[in-house]
Design a protein around this motif. Sequence first.
Motif, PDB file in Angstrom:
ATOM      1  N   ILE A   1      40.153  18.858  84.028  1.00 39.83           N
ATOM      2  CA  ILE A   1      40.195  20.317  84.146  1.00 39.83           C
ATOM      3  C   ILE A   1      41.443  20.791  83.412  1.00 39.83           C
ATOM      4  N   LEU A   2      41.247  21.549  82.352  1.00 38.95           N
ATOM      5  CA  LEU A   2      42.363  22.044  81.552  1.00 38.95           C
ATOM      6  C   LEU A   2      42.292  23.561  81.435  1.00 38.95           C
ATOM      7  N   ILE A   3      43.421  24.208  81.646  1.00 39.49           N
ATOM      8  CA  ILE A   3      43.568  25.621  81.321  1.00 39.49           C
ATOM      9  C   ILE A   3      44.319  25.683  79.992  1.00 39.49           C
ATOM     10  N   VAL A   4      43.690  26.235  78.973  1.00 38.89           N
ATOM     11  CA  VAL A   4      44.318  26.349  77.650  1.00 38.89           C
ATOM     12  C   VAL A   4      44.843  27.767  77.501  1.00 38.89           C
ATOM     13  N   HIS A   5      46.160  27.889  77.406  1.00 38.68           N
ATOM     14  CA  HIS A   5      46.814  29.199  77.295  1.00 38.68           C
ATOM     15  C   HIS A   5      47.387  29.359  75.894  1.00 38.68           C
ATOM     16  N   VAL A   6      46.963  30.423  75.203  1.00 41.52           N
ATOM     17  CA  VAL A   6      47.461  30.732  73.864  1.00 41.52           C
ATOM     18  C   VAL A   6      48.210  32.052  73.941  1.00 41.52           C
ATOM     19  N   PRO A   7      49.545  32.038  73.845  1.00 41.68           N
ATOM     20  CA  PRO A   7      50.310  33.291  73.883  1.00 41.68           C
ATOM     21  C   PRO A   7      49.960  34.201  72.708  1.00 41.68           C
ATOM     22  N   SER A   8      50.366  35.441  72.814  1.00 45.33           N
ATOM     23  CA  SER A   8      50.123  36.410  71.744  1.00 45.33           C
ATOM     24  C   SER A   8      50.641  35.870  70.418  1.00 45.33           C
ATOM     25  N   GLY A   9      49.870  36.085  69.365  1.00 46.63           N
ATOM     26  CA  GLY A   9      50.247  35.602  68.043  1.00 46.63           C
ATOM     27  C   GLY A   9      49.507  34.354  67.628  1.00 46.63           C
ATOM     28  N   GLY A  10      49.014  33.557  68.615  1.00 50.41           N
ATOM     29  CA  GLY A  10      48.200  32.396  68.314  1.00 50.41           C
ATOM     30  C   GLY A  10      48.896  31.290  67.549  1.00 50.41           C
ATOM     31  N   ARG A  11      50.213  31.143  67.724  1.00 48.45           N
ATOM     32  CA  ARG A  11      50.937  30.120  66.970  1.00 48.45           C
ATOM     33  C   ARG A  11      51.331  28.919  67.816  1.00 48.45           C
ATOM     34  N   GLU A  12      51.013  28.935  69.099  1.00 49.60           N
ATOM     35  CA  GLU A  12      51.228  27.791  69.972  1.00 49.60           C
ATOM     36  C   GLU A  12      50.205  27.846  71.088  1.00 49.60           C
ATOM     37  N   ALA A  13      50.010  26.710  71.745  1.00 49.63           N
ATOM     38  CA  ALA A  13      49.049  26.657  72.845  1.00 49.63           C
ATOM     39  C   ALA A  13      49.547  25.674  73.892  1.00 49.63           C
ATOM     40  N   TYR A  14      49.278  25.984  75.151  1.00 51.12           N
ATOM     41  CA  TYR A  14      49.683  25.155  76.275  1.00 51.12           C
ATOM     42  C   TYR A  14      48.438  24.578  76.948  1.00 51.12           C
ATOM     43  N   LEU A  15      48.423  23.251  77.111  1.00 54.72           N
ATOM     44  CA  LEU A  15      47.334  22.558  77.793  1.00 54.72           C
ATOM     45  C   LEU A  15      47.788  22.264  79.217  1.00 54.72           C
ATOM     46  N   VAL A  16      47.316  23.055  80.165  1.00 51.53           N
ATOM     47  CA  VAL A  16      47.711  22.921  81.563  1.00 51.53           C
ATOM     48  C   VAL A  16      46.674  22.060  82.275  1.00 51.53           C
ATOM     49  N   SER A  17      47.046  20.838  82.626  1.00 54.79           N
ATOM     50  CA  SER A  17      46.128  19.928  83.309  1.00 54.79           C
ATOM     51  C   SER A  17      46.158  20.186  84.815  1.00 54.79           C
ATOM     52  N   VAL A  18      45.007  20.501  85.376  1.00 52.72           N
ATOM     53  CA  VAL A  18      44.888  20.724  86.815  1.00 52.72           C
ATOM     54  C   VAL A  18      44.545  19.393  87.478  1.00 52.72           C
ATOM     55  N   PRO A  19      45.373  18.904  88.415  1.00 48.25           N
ATOM     56  CA  PRO A  19      45.103  17.606  89.048  1.00 48.25           C
ATOM     57  C   PRO A  19      43.734  17.584  89.715  1.00 48.25           C
ATOM     58  N   ARG A  20      42.978  16.539  89.489  1.00 43.59           N
ATOM     59  CA  ARG A  20      41.620  16.441  90.029  1.00 43.59           C
ATOM     60  C   ARG A  20      41.604  16.388  91.553  1.00 43.59           C
ATOM     61  N   ASP A  21      42.712  15.897  92.177  1.00 42.68           N
ATOM     62  CA  ASP A  21      42.772  15.785  93.634  1.00 42.68           C
ATOM     63  C   ASP A  21      43.502  16.955  94.281  1.00 42.68           C
ATOM     64  N   LEU A  22      43.722  18.036  93.531  1.00 47.27           N
ATOM     65  CA  LEU A  22      44.445  19.189  94.064  1.00 47.27           C
ATOM     66  C   LEU A  22      43.686  19.799  95.237  1.00 47.27           C
ATOM     67  N   LEU A  23      44.402  20.013  96.346  1.00 47.82           N
ATOM     68  CA  LEU A  23      43.792  20.598  97.538  1.00 47.82           C
ATOM     69  C   LEU A  23      43.628  22.099  97.332  1.00 47.82           C
ATOM     70  N   VAL A  24      42.384  22.573  97.444  1.00 49.41           N
ATOM     71  CA  VAL A  24      42.069  23.985  97.207  1.00 49.41           C
ATOM     72  C   VAL A  24      41.053  24.456  98.246  1.00 49.41           C
ATOM     73  N   ALA A  25      40.826  25.762  98.273  1.00 46.23           N
ATOM     74  CA  ALA A  25      39.761  26.349  99.082  1.00 46.23           C
ATOM     75  C   ALA A  25      38.607  26.674  98.147  1.00 46.23           C
ATOM     76  N   ILE A  26      37.498  25.968  98.293  1.00 47.50           N
ATOM     77  CA  ILE A  26      36.331  26.193  97.443  1.00 47.50           C
ATOM     78  C   ILE A  26      35.485  27.307  98.058  1.00 47.50           C
ATOM     79  N   PRO A  27      35.111  28.325  97.273  1.00 41.40           N
ATOM     80  CA  PRO A  27      34.296  29.415  97.816  1.00 41.40           C
ATOM     81  C   PRO A  27      32.885  28.935  98.180  1.00 41.40           C
ATOM     82  N   ALA A  28      32.258  29.648  99.090  1.00 42.64           N
ATOM     83  CA  ALA A  28      30.869  29.352  99.448  1.00 42.64           C
ATOM     84  C   ALA A  28      29.953  29.794  98.310  1.00 42.64           C
ATOM     85  N   ARG A  29      29.041  28.914  97.885  1.00 45.06           N
ATOM     86  CA  ARG A  29      28.091  29.222  96.816  1.00 45.06           C
ATOM     87  C   ARG A  29      26.850  28.363  96.975  1.00 45.06           C
TER      88      ARG A  29
END
Length: 320
Positions: A74-102
């Motif tokens: 699971i990666l969040i790719v963040h590109v700041p204004s200007g598009g000259r750099e990008a951040y690959l934010v890796s979300v830990p697969r075992d991260l404890l979260v609240a999953i919505p009902a679906r």
Amino acid sequence: MLGVGLALALLAGLAVVGLRALTDRYDRAVADEQLLDPSARRERTDPDGPLNYLLVGTDRWQSGSAEDRRSDTILIVHVPSGGREAYLVSVPRDLLVAIPARNGHPGGPDKINAAYEHGGGGIGGTQLLSATLVRLTGIRFDGAALVDFSGFRRVIDLLGGVRMCVDTEVRSIHTDRLFSPGCQQMDGGTALDYVRQRYGLPNGDYDRQVHQQQLLRAMLDRAGQTALVTNPVKLDQLIRAVGSSLTVDTNGVPLEDLLIALRDLPAGALRGVRVPSGPQTIDSVSYVVLNNGGGGLFEAVRGTRMTEWARANPRWINPL
């Protein structure tokens, strides 16, 4: 940043005419679906503002059933204004979260990679995962991509392999292959085997996150070195290979416009990010828990201060 297919155009420096021809081929090869939950979709109001994309990788080799698979990456790719750099934010697969009902799932606390499974895998699983992320982080996305990483073996092979630097000796739990420290050229099967490993590494899944980020960087580097635009047969083969492994949600933005917006992004401008967090055992189950709500990372990604956050928090930046 919707996968190597976009990187090929970004790094080739194509003229507008060539870009249109390439994106036309890409559009025909890649499935475009509604991967984002409505709650996780951002309406673009500032065409020059920062961009956030969700990249979800699955490992189909583990199971033939979508319902039995969990999202491997699971990666969040963040590109700041200007598009000259990008951040690959890796979300830990075992991260404890609240999953919505679906869709019959009652919701509740679980590991974040379970959201993909509870959503039924595929499109539904990605939608539930995106809804879980927006609840956790407040980040809404400009688009998303669902990648079958095992299918990327062919993509890497068509690129001529990638150069990966092994930092710690580790033996594959899947193939019994021993990875020795040092930089080496890897074919698709070897590279994907390496970045799957987490057992036997000093920092477990955190090390695997770094290796996955490094693989994306290596693929972008290799795409920039390969004279694909002068070999239309190989380029078509590569686009078809990408298409067989990739489903995208461009959020209504024409692919050509997205490529033009990101044309100045070089592979060397990628930054790997580890979410501020740590392991914790709860009721005999091993989880990853956020440090201080993420230490301001999610607020930086939602806004325009990601570069400042990275500069102030070097311990959470991964070398790529």
